[in-house]
Design an enzyme around this catalytic site. Sequence first.
Site, PDB file in Angstrom:
ATOM      1  N   CYS A 203      30.259  60.349  58.173  1.00 19.19           N
ATOM      2  CA  CYS A 203      30.779  60.782  56.629  1.00 19.19           C
ATOM      3  C   CYS A 203      30.869  59.128  55.690  1.00 19.19           C
ATOM      4  O   CYS A 203      32.365  59.947  54.376  1.00 19.19           O
ATOM      5  CB  CYS A 203      31.918  61.661  56.543  1.00 19.19           C
ATOM      6  SG  CYS A 203      32.102  63.192  58.041  1.00 19.19           S
TER       7      CYS A 203
ATOM      8  N   HIS B 127      34.520  57.438  51.448  1.00 13.54           N
ATOM      9  CA  HIS B 127      33.756  58.747  52.288  1.00 13.54           C
ATOM     10  C   HIS B 127      32.866  60.277  51.797  1.00 13.54           C
ATOM     11  O   HIS B 127      33.153  59.834  50.595  1.00 13.54           O
ATOM     12  CB  HIS B 127      34.759  59.039  52.997  1.00 13.54           C
ATOM     13  CG  HIS B 127      34.593  60.405  53.801  1.00 13.54           C
ATOM     14  ND1 HIS B 127      34.682  61.810  53.315  1.00 13.54           N
ATOM     15  CD2 HIS B 127      35.262  60.275  55.411  1.00 13.54           C
ATOM     16  CE1 HIS B 127      34.596  62.326  54.793  1.00 13.54           C
ATOM     17  NE2 HIS B 127      35.106  61.669  56.036  1.00 13.54           N
TER      18      HIS B 127
ATOM     19  N   LYS C   7      45.553  63.436  59.778  1.00 13.66           N
ATOM     20  CA  LYS C   7      45.820  61.971  60.010  1.00 13.66           C
ATOM     21  C   LYS C   7      47.289  61.329  59.412  1.00 13.66           C
ATOM     22  O   LYS C   7      47.635  60.258  60.051  1.00 13.66           O
ATOM     23  CB  LYS C   7      44.867  61.547  58.692  1.00 13.66           C
ATOM     24  CG  LYS C   7      43.000  61.980  58.655  1.00 13.66           C
ATOM     25  CD  LYS C   7      42.369  61.052  58.083  1.00 13.66           C
ATOM     26  CE  LYS C   7      40.505  61.881  58.350  1.00 13.66           C
ATOM     27  NZ  LYS C   7      40.158  61.765  58.832  1.00 13.66           N
TER      28      LYS C   7
ATOM     29  N   GLN D 252      43.168  57.571  54.749  1.00 12.38           N
ATOM     30  CA  GLN D 252      43.242  57.133  55.710  1.00 12.38           C
ATOM     31  C   GLN D 252      44.787  56.140  56.002  1.00 12.38           C
ATOM     32  O   GLN D 252      45.482  55.524  56.576  1.00 12.38           O
ATOM     33  CB  GLN D 252      42.205  55.514  55.987  1.00 12.38           C
ATOM     34  CG  GLN D 252      41.105  56.020  56.435  1.00 12.38           C
ATOM     35  CD  GLN D 252      40.938  56.773  57.716  1.00 12.38           C
ATOM     36  OE1 GLN D 252      42.202  56.590  58.661  1.00 12.38           O
ATOM     37  NE2 GLN D 252      40.246  58.045  58.199  1.00 12.38           N
TER      38      GLN D 252
ATOM     39  N   ASP E   7      41.732  58.149  47.000  1.00 13.85           N
ATOM     40  CA  ASP E   7      41.194  59.141  48.457  1.00 13.85           C
ATOM     41  C   ASP E   7      42.504  57.848  49.214  1.00 13.85           C
ATOM     42  O   ASP E   7      42.038  56.974  49.708  1.00 13.85           O
ATOM     43  CB  ASP E   7      40.162  58.551  48.723  1.00 13.85           C
ATOM     44  CG  ASP E   7      39.279  58.983  50.098  1.00 13.85           C
ATOM     45  OD1 ASP E   7      40.464  59.365  50.913  1.00 13.85           O
ATOM     46  OD2 ASP E   7      38.538  59.543  50.573  1.00 13.85           O
TER      47      ASP E   7
HETATM   48  N1  PMP Z   1      38.287  60.050  53.000  1.00 14.24           N
HETATM   49  C1  PMP Z   1      38.199  59.423  54.087  1.00 14.24           C
HETATM   50  C2  PMP Z   1      38.979  58.048  53.774  1.00 14.24           C
HETATM   51  C3  PMP Z   1      38.264  59.970  55.281  1.00 14.24           C
HETATM   52  O1  PMP Z   1      38.914  59.137  56.501  1.00 14.24           O
HETATM   53  C4  PMP Z   1      38.200  61.457  56.031  1.00 14.24           C
HETATM   54  C5  PMP Z   1      38.482  62.237  57.014  1.00 14.24           C
HETATM   55  N2  PMP Z   1      37.285  61.331  57.510  1.00 14.24           N
HETATM   56  C6  PMP Z   1      38.527  62.321  54.063  1.00 14.24           C
HETATM   57  C7  PMP Z   1      37.951  61.389  53.143  1.00 14.24           C
HETATM   58  C8  PMP Z   1      38.194  63.709  54.092  1.00 14.24           C
HETATM   59  O2  PMP Z   1      39.108  64.522  55.458  1.00 14.24           O
HETATM   60  P1  PMP Z   1      39.390  66.391  55.244  1.00 14.24           P
HETATM   61  O3  PMP Z   1      38.153  66.593  56.343  1.00 14.24           O
HETATM   62  O4  PMP Z   1      40.057  65.852  56.337  1.00 14.24           O
HETATM   63  O5  PMP Z   1      39.432  66.800  54.723  1.00 14.24           O
END
Ligand code: PMP
Length: 404
Positions: free
Chosen positions: A362, A119, A222, A199, A196
Amino acid sequence: MTFQAAAWRKHFPLLANHPRLHYLDNAATGQLCEAAFDAVTHHELTHRANVLRGTYRLAELADSAYENARQQVAKYLNAASDAEVVFTAGTTASINLVAHAFGEGLKAGDEVLLSLAEHHSNFVPWQMLRERRGVTLRILPLTTEGRLDLARLGDFITPRCRLVAVTHASNVTGAITDLVPVVAAARAVGARVLLDGAQAVQHGPVDVAALGADFYAFSGHKAFGPSGVGVLWGKAEALAALPPFLGGGGMIGRVGAEQTTYALPPRRFEAGTPPIAQAIGLGAALDWLREQPWTALNAHTARLAQRLIDGLAVLPGLTFIGPRDMRERLPIVAFDLPGIHPHDICQVLDERGVAVRGGHHCAQPLMDFFGVQGAVRASIAPYNDEADIDALLEGMRDVIRRLT
Ligand code: PMP
């Protein structure tokens, strides 16, 4: 609707307010569970005060609720101690914390290994670190299905590697990373490992002890908790080795006009007033989630994902983004209809009450890898059922009729 999905739905107040909504954007945000909602309301109504500052009774109640939330998070993660849990604003904030605090100790020539499936929040902070410190970023390639190409780890983790920062599970393909070889390769060269977990946390308790990483980042929203809060878990010795990132109230030992000493972790990394109610809500969400029958829930969501994959596979012209089978992957299904913009697809689906996400998610390097501008993504939670999947499939037939 299966028993479990129906029973689960009852714990999510928003879904009762939208009985005709097919919410399939859980990878972006899970709906708030009742346990979190109740905990936040209870806190705001009975012990709202700032934390770790006041000595009156109301403040002490707030302190203990906040620290209780830290313990609840620690339990969900099977952390050795609640002192290993740092409350942050979310995954992005947690990764940036490590990029600054750990990055502070890196120098030109040191290497950070990422993967092409990350991401943006696990790319950009490291690119910014490269600007600041001159570190080298190495990017592990992917297999044709979009999994990390672990056969090539040996080419990419060199003795100069100081940190491996990879996703526990992809937000686009749902692929779960096989972490055993990743952690072993990092350990072999003395590198730290940051995962990370944005998910993965939504699909059941995480065992950080078993994963063997040093840092684990995730977001409350999430994990069916509030937004505005997240966690950086760090092994006690890994956190203790880090300097602070943000400076301010709450993270200090003693401040003199000239010099300051810092608090021990986790407070060293919680400068300023933290997201108190949100942390309490997240603790309650994870406490509730921890007790759920995950084997059954994950079997249910995997069945739904397979039903979706099978249904999409017979539609003409569709390209899958990621693995087609349900082995070692989350119930996240992404696809592209060449020539049709994902936003147009989402619009048609929205007219039918189907909420899915379209775009680059993203993860533009991953989109580039698959040779697409963007994709449509359906992400499934245990409160989803066959009707949600069938509404999406029916919507896709409509999309193909109207737009192709
Ligand atoms: N890493 C992953 C794999 C994600 O799916 C997301 C959110 N789409 C993020 C990081 C970022 O999370 P946040 O916007 O809640 O900081």
